[in-house]
Structures are given as C-alpha cells and as structure tokens.
Design a protein around this motif. Structure first.
Motif, PDB file in Angstrom:
ATOM      1  N   GLU A  37       0.836  -1.209   0.000  1.00  0.00           N
ATOM      2  CA  GLU A  37       0.000   0.000   0.000  1.00  0.00           C
ATOM      3  C   GLU A  37       0.866   1.253   0.000  1.00  0.00           C
ATOM      4  OE1 GLU A  37      -3.585   2.071   2.666  1.00  0.00           O
ATOM      5  OE2 GLU A  37      -2.888   0.032   3.117  1.00  0.00           O
ATOM      6  N   LEU A  38       1.933   1.242   0.806  1.00  0.00           N
ATOM      7  CA  LEU A  38       2.850   2.380   0.817  1.00  0.00           C
ATOM      8  C   LEU A  38       3.488   2.569  -0.557  1.00  0.00           C
ATOM      9  CD1 LEU A  38       4.613   1.767   4.249  1.00  0.00           C
ATOM     10  CD2 LEU A  38       2.995   3.612   3.723  1.00  0.00           C
ATOM     11  N   ALA A  39       3.843   1.452  -1.216  1.00  0.00           N
ATOM     12  CA  ALA A  39       4.456   1.528  -2.546  1.00  0.00           C
ATOM     13  C   ALA A  39       3.485   2.109  -3.562  1.00  0.00           C
ATOM     14  CB  ALA A  39       4.916   0.139  -2.977  1.00  0.00           C
ATOM     15  N   ALA A  40       2.213   1.716  -3.447  1.00  0.00           N
ATOM     16  CA  ALA A  40       1.212   2.203  -4.397  1.00  0.00           C
ATOM     17  C   ALA A  40       0.961   3.699  -4.228  1.00  0.00           C
ATOM     18  CB  ALA A  40      -0.091   1.427  -4.208  1.00  0.00           C
ATOM     19  N   GLU A  41       1.114   4.196  -2.994  1.00  0.00           N
ATOM     20  CA  GLU A  41       0.856   5.604  -2.724  1.00  0.00           C
ATOM     21  C   GLU A  41       2.120   6.456  -2.820  1.00  0.00           C
ATOM     22  OE1 GLU A  41      -0.841   5.636   1.144  1.00  0.00           O
ATOM     23  OE2 GLU A  41      -2.746   4.736   0.511  1.00  0.00           O
ATOM     24  N   GLY A  42       3.287   5.802  -2.828  1.00  0.00           N
ATOM     25  CA  GLY A  42       4.550   6.535  -2.857  1.00  0.00           C
ATOM     26  C   GLY A  42       5.427   6.078  -4.000  1.00  0.00           C
TER      27      GLY A  42
ATOM     28  N   GLY B 130       5.357   9.922   0.896  1.00  0.00           N
ATOM     29  CA  GLY B 130       5.167  11.267   1.408  1.00  0.00           C
ATOM     30  C   GLY B 130       6.036  12.287   0.706  1.00  0.00           C
ATOM     31  N   GLY B 131       5.710  13.557   0.915  1.00  0.00           N
ATOM     32  CA  GLY B 131       6.495  14.621   0.308  1.00  0.00           C
ATOM     33  C   GLY B 131       6.484  14.539  -1.207  1.00  0.00           C
ATOM     34  N   ALA B 132       7.655  14.671  -1.802  1.00  0.00           N
ATOM     35  CA  ALA B 132       7.772  14.648  -3.257  1.00  0.00           C
ATOM     36  C   ALA B 132       7.680  13.249  -3.835  1.00  0.00           C
ATOM     37  CB  ALA B 132       9.100  15.290  -3.678  1.00  0.00           C
ATOM     38  N   PHE B 133       7.624  12.239  -2.972  1.00  0.00           N
ATOM     39  CA  PHE B 133       7.627  10.857  -3.447  1.00  0.00           C
ATOM     40  C   PHE B 133       6.203  10.390  -3.715  1.00  0.00           C
ATOM     41  CE2 PHE B 133      11.588  11.532  -1.277  1.00  0.00           C
ATOM     42  CZ  PHE B 133      12.502  10.974  -2.164  1.00  0.00           C
ATOM     43  N   GLU B 134       5.696  10.851  -4.832  1.00  0.00           N
ATOM     44  CA  GLU B 134       4.334  10.539  -5.243  1.00  0.00           C
ATOM     45  C   GLU B 134       4.301   9.192  -5.939  1.00  0.00           C
ATOM     46  OE1 GLU B 134       3.362  13.876  -7.633  1.00  0.00           O
ATOM     47  OE2 GLU B 134       3.143  15.243  -5.925  1.00  0.00           O
ATOM     48  N   PRO B 135       3.096   8.655  -6.196  1.00  0.00           N
ATOM     49  CA  PRO B 135       2.992   7.319  -6.808  1.00  0.00           C
ATOM     50  C   PRO B 135       3.846   7.178  -8.059  1.00  0.00           C
ATOM     51  CG  PRO B 135       0.851   8.042  -6.077  1.00  0.00           C
ATOM     52  CD  PRO B 135       1.781   9.204  -5.860  1.00  0.00           C
ATOM     53  N   ALA B 136       4.789   6.272  -7.989  1.00  0.00           N
ATOM     54  CA  ALA B 136       5.679   5.989  -9.120  1.00  0.00           C
ATOM     55  C   ALA B 136       6.193   4.566  -8.951  1.00  0.00           C
ATOM     56  CB  ALA B 136       6.823   6.984  -9.183  1.00  0.00           C
TER      57      ALA B 136
ATOM     58  N   LEU C  19       8.011   8.796   5.097  1.00  0.00           N
ATOM     59  CA  LEU C  19       8.326   7.484   5.663  1.00  0.00           C
ATOM     60  C   LEU C  19       9.158   6.684   4.672  1.00  0.00           C
ATOM     61  CD1 LEU C  19       8.000   5.163   7.742  1.00  0.00           C
ATOM     62  CD2 LEU C  19       5.837   4.600   6.608  1.00  0.00           C
ATOM     63  N   ILE C  20      10.305   6.221   5.127  1.00  0.00           N
ATOM     64  CA  ILE C  20      11.188   5.372   4.322  1.00  0.00           C
ATOM     65  C   ILE C  20      11.188   3.980   4.941  1.00  0.00           C
ATOM     66  CG2 ILE C  20      13.558   4.959   3.541  1.00  0.00           C
ATOM     67  CD1 ILE C  20      12.567   8.449   4.629  1.00  0.00           C
ATOM     68  N   VAL C  21      10.878   2.963   4.159  1.00  0.00           N
ATOM     69  CA  VAL C  21      10.932   1.575   4.615  1.00  0.00           C
ATOM     70  C   VAL C  21      11.915   0.832   3.712  1.00  0.00           C
ATOM     71  CG1 VAL C  21       9.648  -0.542   5.086  1.00  0.00           C
ATOM     72  CG2 VAL C  21       8.521   1.668   5.360  1.00  0.00           C
ATOM     73  N   CYS C  22      12.902   0.187   4.322  1.00  0.00           N
ATOM     74  CA  CYS C  22      13.922  -0.496   3.524  1.00  0.00           C
ATOM     75  C   CYS C  22      14.442  -1.719   4.262  1.00  0.00           C
ATOM     76  CB  CYS C  22      15.084   0.444   3.199  1.00  0.00           C
ATOM     77  SG  CYS C  22      15.987   1.041   4.657  1.00  0.00           S
ATOM     78  N   GLY C  23      15.113  -2.593   3.536  1.00  0.00           N
ATOM     79  CA  GLY C  23      15.894  -3.653   4.151  1.00  0.00           C
ATOM     80  C   GLY C  23      17.335  -3.196   4.231  1.00  0.00           C
ATOM     81  N   ASP C  24      18.050  -3.600   5.294  1.00  0.00           N
ATOM     82  CA  ASP C  24      19.454  -3.197   5.380  1.00  0.00           C
ATOM     83  C   ASP C  24      20.359  -4.147   4.613  1.00  0.00           C
ATOM     84  OD1 ASP C  24      19.004  -5.250   7.251  1.00  0.00           O
ATOM     85  OD2 ASP C  24      20.588  -4.551   8.586  1.00  0.00           O
ATOM     86  N   HIS C  25      19.916  -5.371   4.445  1.00  0.00           N
ATOM     87  CA  HIS C  25      20.605  -6.401   3.658  1.00  0.00           C
ATOM     88  C   HIS C  25      19.628  -7.555   3.510  1.00  0.00           C
ATOM     89  CE1 HIS C  25      21.058  -8.900   7.238  1.00  0.00           C
ATOM     90  NE2 HIS C  25      21.461  -7.807   7.877  1.00  0.00           N
ATOM     91  N   GLY C  26      20.018  -8.570   2.745  1.00  0.00           N
ATOM     92  CA  GLY C  26      19.130  -9.692   2.527  1.00  0.00           C
ATOM     93  C   GLY C  26      19.496 -10.928   3.327  1.00  0.00           C
ATOM     94  N   GLU C  27      19.211 -12.093   2.748  1.00  0.00           N
ATOM     95  CA  GLU C  27      19.374 -13.352   3.462  1.00  0.00           C
ATOM     96  C   GLU C  27      19.509 -14.494   2.467  1.00  0.00           C
ATOM     97  OE1 GLU C  27      20.075 -13.943   6.411  1.00  0.00           O
ATOM     98  OE2 GLU C  27      18.639 -15.122   7.567  1.00  0.00           O
ATOM     99  N   ASN C  28      20.324 -15.474   2.834  1.00  0.00           N
ATOM    100  CA  ASN C  28      20.371 -16.742   2.108  1.00  0.00           C
ATOM    101  C   ASN C  28      19.674 -17.797   2.954  1.00  0.00           C
ATOM    102  OD1 ASN C  28      21.937 -16.239  -0.344  1.00  0.00           O
ATOM    103  ND2 ASN C  28      23.656 -15.822   1.027  1.00  0.00           N
ATOM    104  N   VAL C  29      18.621 -18.377   2.407  1.00  0.00           N
ATOM    105  CA  VAL C  29      17.910 -19.456   3.093  1.00  0.00           C
ATOM    106  C   VAL C  29      18.151 -20.723   2.266  1.00  0.00           C
ATOM    107  CG1 VAL C  29      15.743 -20.157   4.181  1.00  0.00           C
ATOM    108  CG2 VAL C  29      16.184 -17.731   3.742  1.00  0.00           C
TER     109      VAL C  29
END
Length: 483
Positions: free
Chosen positions: A32-37, A319-325, A284-294
C-alpha cells in the motif's frame, strides 16, 4: 512540506526475493505504501550485513570510507551521522533498536537525543543478557551477581527480570517497538519536526513468527516441524549439522511469516503516526538493510558472500515529493538516503553533504550506471569460528578474504582479495548460477577497471583493530548467528 518529519524503518534482513515488488500476499502494508509513494525496485545495499550497512545508511559512505566492518566493529567519530546533521537543523532525533550491533557500544547512537533498546526496560549500558541466556538457576544467579554491580543494581535487576519474564518468544521486539513509538508520539510536546529511526529485526534468524502469520506460507501442519529445525548458521557452516531441501523450504516459509508479521507492525507504526496527527507531515522510508540466504548458493544467513540475495533489498518512500511511481527501476543504493534526507530537511550541512558518496534521489539527472558493494572482512573470522568450534573444515578458509562487487543492469563482477574473480549475466541469469568470468574476459576486465577507478576515487579510512565487546553482547550476537 517545509521541514517534514522523517521516519526511517529498517526491516532488518529483508531481501528483495519476497518483497520486490511489494507483494500484498506477504507485505500488504508495504504494498500500500508503494502504491501511494515511490518503490525502488533496483535498490542495493553497500554491504551484506547489519553493522557496515547501517554505518553506510547513517553516514552516506561506503565501508572502506567509514571503516565499520568485521575487522573493526565500531563506527568512528570522524564522519557526521544523519542524526547529528538533522539535530543541528533543529530536528528532534529519536532512535530505537532491536539489533545488538546498533547500540552505543558500537558507535551508532551519536546524534540521537533519545535512543531505546527494546531488550531493556530501563535504558542502561549494562547488558544482563547472560542472565537470560543461562539455562539453569545457578547459572542465572552467577551471571547476575557478576554483572549486578556494574552500574545501578536496581536498574540491572529490573532489566534482568524484564528480559527473562516479560519479553515474549514469538516477537523479537516489533510489538514493543511500535508500542514505544506510539507512546512517544502521544507524549511528545515538541513543535519541531522529528527524525525517527527504527530497526525492526523480525526477519532475522531465528525465524519464529506467530503461528497465524507463518501458516499461510507452510504446508498444512508444518509450523511445528518448521520451528523445530535448528537455526544456527555458523554451526551449519562448519558442518556440525545439515539442513535438507525440504527443511530449507520450511525455513523459507517461516521467513515469509516473519516478513508478514513485521509488515503488520509497520501498519501499526503508520496508524500511530496518523493517530498523533503527524502522518500528513511525515516522509516514511521503509527499507531492508541487507538480505538473506535461506539455502541459496549453499549458504544460511548473510555472511561470506555478496550474491544479490544479500544485496538487493526493498526500498519504498512515502510522502512529500515521493508521489505514486511504483516500479522506479533506476539503480539506487541505500547510502543515497543520506543526501536525500538532508535534501528533504533542506539542511544547511556542508560537511555532511561533502562526505556523502551517494546522490540524492531528489536531484534528478541521468540514471546511475552501476552500484558497488563491499564485504571488507569476514564476520565471524576464521579465528572466531575456531574459538567456538575447534577444528573447522578446510574449505571454510576460502571465506577468509574480502570481496568487492560492482553491478550494472546487465552484469555483476565480484573480486576477492585472494585473487578470485566472478562474473554473472544478471539479466539472463538473475540467480547468479553461472560464472562466466573465463568466457567473457573482456567484460570482466572492463568492470575490474571500473571497480579500481571507484576505489581510487576517495580516501579510505585507517580504522582497524578488534573492538572489545561485553560477554552479554557476544551472547546476543551468537543468538543472531554472528559469532
């Protein structure tokens, strides 16, 4: 938006495989955040594990510049941190961590007015983790007695009781994090903007999500079987035990369950911002800091390699200038967030801007042609593995080297300090199964030259030497698979 609030949420160990593009079946809040930002589908970390990756996030620099890595586990004071720079601009700076690396012990709290560790009820530099970790009553008593007089005995006692009896086994801190942030938002009386950093560790080993979040990703009745599988990456590395394909599939189901559970808590984080009346004024920034090997590439966890399973991470900005893209596919790095957030704050911070090695996502201009990642020193080292396990398999000594990778849209070149070279056609072979360095020597040579030019383009830190850790810290890091 003027001087917006800035909130950075790190989904520790979240890889792109399950999160890019954000999948409503796994991470509906992120979707949802991705769709709006704006969702960056080609975002890469500059290091494959927490300590150096967060140092890059906090300083906008690569590992060779900031000097925090397996051989020197401390972020020095030479560089300004994001919290310091934003604090100078009048921001209230607040941090909360669920990861032992991201604490004052390793230099990560500089610039934060308030910094909270979720495993402590009362914040203290004395860690009573060894009390919780001891298996028998006498061991707990001995551990407490040895540490109780270090600092305030009453505080130590409260923290020991909290760690032992209040923290739940099916939550690694996400619930406490969201609750603490909600309380902070409700109680703050500041009329200045805030910078809030939160490290959520749920997707990290050990995977143990609540049953209802894991079962959609597991075969019927598979939860008990999955949670019974031993999760000790370093013991797996040295051959102390084995994990078969079915067990890795079950572990991957648990990993997805962890992502789903954390996503729900991020939803509560968003609700807390809305309830406090801050949502419209927050980027709001949501990110992973690194991944994983499973089980990927024969690895368990996130050490000793730089495959995209570790480097390719989710990044969504709302939010801000980060509009749906949704689907922004330009090559970006997490260290780009440092200059981006300074731009968002309209910060007058020349020293911080000058040190930044990334580029602001608000700056525009041509797309980046390549990204770079470094694994400067193995963690744990071969000596640390020997200390824990005694004799280790001879083939593990192949990991006793540094690695650097440069990646374009088409190719990825990896070079080890031991002289090894690898090349992958990541466009045709995204799982990096076929090393073509010998058959495409010209491409490998061109990327090697580009990597050398990058290495020569900045001053490298001279930080070095082992950093002392408390026994409690070592214990927590063992629990996370780092020692």
């Amino acid at each position: 938006m003027g001087h917006p609030n800035i909130a950075v949420v790190v989904m520790d160990t979240a890889r792109a495989t399950e999160t890019v593009p954000a999948d409503p079946a796994v991470t509906p809040t992120l979707a949802e955040l991705a769709a709006e930002g704006t969702e960056y589908t080609n975002a890469f970390t500059s290091a494959p594990w927490t300590l150096p990756s967060h140092a890059s996030l906090f300083t906008g620099t690569y590992t060779s510049r900031h000097g925090a890595h397996g051989g020197h586990t401390h972020l020095g004071e030479e560089l300004r941190t994001l919290a310091e720079a934003l604090g100078t601009e009048g921001y209230e700076t607040v941090g909360i961590s669920n990861n032992t690396w991201i604490t004052e012990e390793f230099g990560y709290t500089r610039g934060f007015e308030t910094f909270h560790k979720t495993w402590q009820l009362v914040q203290s530099e004395t860690d009573l983790g060894e009390v919780t970790r001891a298996e028998h009553a006498r061991g707990k008593l001995d551990a407490f007695v040895s540490q109780a007089l270090s600092g305030n005995p009453l505080v130590n006692g409260l923290n020991a009781l909290y760690d032992e009896f209040v923290r739940t086994n099916d939550d690694d801190g996400a619930a406490r994090t969201t609750e603490w942030i909600g309380d902070w938002l409700d109680e703050r009386e500041e009329d200045r903007p805030f910078f809030c950093f939160a490290n959520y560790i749920e997707p990290h080993i050990e995977y143990g999500p609540p049953r209802e979040y894991a079962e959609p990703f597991l075969p019927e009745g598979g939860y008990d079987e999955a949670t019974a599988i031993r999760q000790d990456p370093r013991a797996y590395d040295v051959g102390e035990y084995d994990i078969d394909d079915r067990e890795f599939e079950l572990l991957e189901g648990l990993y997805k369950g962890e992502l789903a559970y954390l996503d729900a808590k991020i939803g509560e984080f968003v609700d807390a911002l809305k309830d406090a009346g801050e949502w419209e004024d927050t980027v709001l920034i949501v990110c992973g800091d690194h991944g994983e090997n499973v089980g990927d590439h024969g690895f368990f966890g996130h050490q000793y390699n730089v495959y995209d399973t570790l480097l390719h991470v989710p990044l969504v900005i709302h939010g801000g200038a980060f509009e749906p893209a949704t689907g922004e596919d330009e090559l970006v790095q997490l260290l780009d967030l440092f200059p981006t957030l300074l731009d968002l704050a309209d910060a007058d911070a020349p020293a911080a801007c000058e040190q930044a090695q990334g580029r602001s996502l608000l700056a525009g201009g041509p797309d980046r042609e390549s990204v770079v990642a470094e694994y400067v020193s193995p963690q744990p080292s071969m000596e640390q593995l020997e200390e824990r396990f005694g004799e280790i398999p001879e083939e593990l000594y192949e990991y006793d080297r540094s690695l650097r990778a440069i990646r374009t849209r088409e190719y990825k070149y990896v070079r080890g300090s031991d002289g090894t070279e690898e090349l992958y056609d990541v466009e045709q072979d995204p799982e990096e199964r076929f090393d073509i360095a010998s058959t495409e020597a010209e491409i490998a040579a061109d990327l090697a030259d580009e990597l050398d030019d990058w290495l020569d383009s900045f001053e490298h830190t001279e930080e070095g030497g082992e950093v002392e850790m408390t026994d409690a810290t070592k214990g927590r890091l063992r629990d996370l698979g780092y020692l």
